[in-house]
Design a protein around this motif. Structure first.
Motif, PDB file in Angstrom:
ATOM      1  N   THR A 270      61.729 -93.998  21.096  1.00 52.69           N
ATOM      2  CA  THR A 270      61.418 -93.070  20.292  1.00 52.69           C
ATOM      3  C   THR A 270      60.203 -92.292  20.286  1.00 52.69           C
ATOM      4  O   THR A 270      59.083 -92.959  20.475  1.00 52.69           O
ATOM      5  CB  THR A 270      61.682 -93.218  18.622  1.00 52.69           C
ATOM      6  N   ALA A 271      60.030 -90.975  20.519  1.00 55.59           N
ATOM      7  CA  ALA A 271      58.816 -90.481  20.511  1.00 55.59           C
ATOM      8  C   ALA A 271      58.812 -89.420  19.256  1.00 55.59           C
ATOM      9  O   ALA A 271      59.704 -88.710  18.879  1.00 55.59           O
ATOM     10  CB  ALA A 271      58.852 -89.495  21.939  1.00 55.59           C
ATOM     11  N   PHE A 272      57.789 -89.772  18.754  1.00 52.91           N
ATOM     12  CA  PHE A 272      57.333 -88.564  17.594  1.00 52.91           C
ATOM     13  C   PHE A 272      56.094 -87.577  17.905  1.00 52.91           C
ATOM     14  O   PHE A 272      56.384 -86.660  17.475  1.00 52.91           O
ATOM     15  CB  PHE A 272      56.761 -89.416  16.331  1.00 52.91           C
ATOM     16  N   SER A 273      55.282 -87.993  19.006  1.00 55.26           N
ATOM     17  CA  SER A 273      54.459 -87.120  19.577  1.00 55.26           C
ATOM     18  C   SER A 273      55.001 -86.001  20.036  1.00 55.26           C
ATOM     19  O   SER A 273      55.863 -86.075  20.936  1.00 55.26           O
ATOM     20  CB  SER A 273      53.346 -88.113  20.469  1.00 55.26           C
ATOM     21  N   GLY A 274      54.484 -84.860  19.831  1.00 56.81           N
ATOM     22  CA  GLY A 274      54.974 -83.724  20.211  1.00 56.81           C
ATOM     23  C   GLY A 274      54.742 -83.462  21.880  1.00 56.81           C
ATOM     24  O   GLY A 274      55.790 -82.767  22.502  1.00 56.81           O
TER      25      GLY A 274
END
Length: 552
Positions: free
Chosen positions: A331-335
């Motif tokens: 999972t990536a949260f960073s833009g």
């Protein structure tokens, strides 16, 4: 007090050092995997598994593909003993699976162990005793020769009982607490045990070198293993095994370096569950091989299901950042990460690539039964337009123009920031609908009729202030006519700068999506429409965009 001076190194280097293992690039061939979940993993649980749970765990390990499974310390408890008898008496052990039992080098425990495996089609008897300098001095108060004699006496009894019992029985010896043992002394004990067993290549013995308590950097362990590998007696008749623990957080490195240094077998547990900080995680080891393009010979294609079953049986929780298996590892949260992933996935689709090469994601989540839509990109206040656009496109088929996607990103992050939570795909979709589709604070179009006589003409029925109003317009095309009617009636002036449309599905009945951007006094205003009729979707989008003008 936080006093580092009370500590000193507790490991021993081999008498000669060689670093041949450093010249090897990676682990290309799967070692023999031995799961110790039912013994080492189980004894670390606050509530150990009962008999039924252990039988389920055994079947899970078989289904994954383990060919060697340490099932019990049968002399430790009736539950351990009964597990062996249940497996054997009910013919529950597959022909290609070898069970292993562990015993201390003590006569009554060894005898009880052989009672437990009576009738087993094939079994490994794992003999051990502690050899470290600290345990010799503090616990046993015995000399090196006395400790070695314990191992030798145990090996003699194991061989005698195996001959009496009959069947296909293999021997394994571990110098427990090896990391605190002089390396040449540990080797001497192992060779003394092998002199008793006299293994042959057709029926190998196993010498297992454990990092019972990890106390050195991985390269030290690799050098120790390489020394034993090169100086072990009966080498062609011995499988060199390792059993890493994770006290320094280096269990995976110990295992990988140990295999490069000559080990052919690795003992560990699923998810690394074990004493203290745990055993080496066999899932991580296997998947590390898989991610380099080598067959680990274990099947984790449904890792989520394996994890859920494991958590249920052991009453433990796998950490969300556990490599490969945690909830958030793909999972990536960073833009910026989301943008790169989104573009990488698009590049992969457009170029129909077979090899996996997506930024920030080392293996294809789908290979492990994970879901692109819910696992890869998730949205919070740290996310960016790329991730939000990816969520809308992958879940709902909605593709936004670049600048509209940028504005949608800011809107979504603001909602996440104000609510202080992660937003689901559905919540992101609702932000889109509320701000761009169902946005009619000043007026809306309830009907329209086109009449083409030379140029396109339109009659629009508006609903404004709870009253229906009929207005007219004309233009070079249908949408141009609608736009001109609105500008003339409201006395406003704007330019239709962006108009994009696409289908949200492949069937002829699929809905279409339209996005429109209009410019007014140097600023862009966006609207969207969704309908099976593309013209209706386009009118919806235009009306939503016009409603945003700061003139009403």
């Amino acid at each position: 007090m936080f006093n580092y001076q009370k500590y000193e190194k507790k490991y021993y280097l081999p008498p000669t050092l060689s670093y041949d293992w450093v010249k090897k690039e990676t682990v290309e061939k799967a070692p023999i995997w031995c799961s110790v979940d039912l013994r080492d993993g189980n004894q670390a649980l606050p509530i150990p598994m009962n008999l039924e749970e252990k039988l389920e765990m055994f079947q899970l390990l078989v289904d994954i593909g383990f060919k060697e499974i340490e099932v019990a310390f049968p002399a430790a408890s009736d539950t351990e003993f009964n597990l062996l008898r249940t497996l054997i008496d009910n013919n529950m052990i597959p022909d290609d699976v070898t069970i292993m039992v562990i015993t201390q080098a003590r006569e009554h425990i060894i005898r009880r162990t052989f009672e437990a495996i009576q009738g087993a089609p094939k079994a490994i008897v794992h003999l051990y005793n502690s050899t470290s300098e600290a345990q010799r001095r503090q616990v046993f108060k015995k000399t090196k020769e006395e400790i070695k004699q314990i191992a030798v006496d145990g090996a003699i009894l194991v061989k005698e009982l195996a001959e009496e019992t009959g069947g296909d029985i293999y021997f394994q010896y571990s110098p427990e607490s090896f990391p605190g043992t002089e390396v040449e002394y540990a080797l001497d004990i192992c060779n003394s045990v092998l002199d008793i067993w006299k293994p042959i290549p057709e029926h190998k013995a196993i010498i297992n070198i454990p990092t019972t308590v990890e106390n050195a950097m991985p390269h030290i362990y690799a050098s120790q293993i390489e020394y034993i590998h090169k100086n072990l007696s009966y080498r062609e008749a011995v499988t060199l095994s390792i059993h890493p623990h994770n006290d320094r957080g280096c269990g995976v490195s110990d295992a990988e370096f140990g295999v490069l240094a000559g080990a052919e077998r690795v003992e560990g547990t699923l998810f690394g569950i074990g004493e203290r900080t745990g055993n080496v995680d066999l899932i991580t080891l296997a998947m590390n091989m898989y991610s380099q393009g080598y067959d680990p010979e274990l099947n984790f294609s449904n890792l989520d299901a394996i994890r859920k079953k494991y958590e249920g049986l052991t009453r433990t929780t796998v950490h969300e950042r556990q490599p490969y298996s945690g909830d958030l590892v793909f999972t990536a949260f960073s833009g910026s990460h989301q943008d790169a992933i989104s573009k990488g996935m698009k590049y992969r689709r457009e170029n129909k690539l077979e090899k996996w090469d997506v930024p920030y994601i080392p293996v294809d989540p789908a290979d492990l039964g994970r879901n692109y839509q819910t696992d890869v990109i998730r949205i919070n206040s740290q996310s960016g337009k790329g991730g939000i656009g990816y969520i809308l496109e992958s879940n709902y088929g909605i593709k936004l123009p670049y600048k509209m996607n940028e504005e949608m990103g800011y809107l979504t992050k603001k909602v996440s920031d104000e609510t202080n939570k992660e937003l689901s795909a559905e919540e992101i979709y609702l932000v889109f609908i509320d701000h761009y589709v169902d946005y009619y604070p000043s007026f809306q179009v309830v009907d329209y009729q086109f009449n083409k006589n030379g140029e396109q003409k339109v009659t629009l029925t508006l609903l404004k202030d709870n009253q229906q109003i009929e207005i007219h317009g004309k233009g070079t095309g249908s949408l141009d006519a609608v736009s001109n009617a609105l500008q003339e009636y409201f006395g406003i002036d704007y330019n239709l700068e962006v108009y994009e449309q696409h289908s949200l599905g492949k069937s002829s009945l699929a809905e279409a999506s339209a996005q429109i951007g209009i410019s007014h006094q140097g600023r862009m205003y966006w609207g969207a429409g969704i309908n099976q009729d593309i013209m209706k979707a386009s009118v919806q989008a235009l009306v939503a965009a016009v409603n945003k003008l700061e003139v009403f």
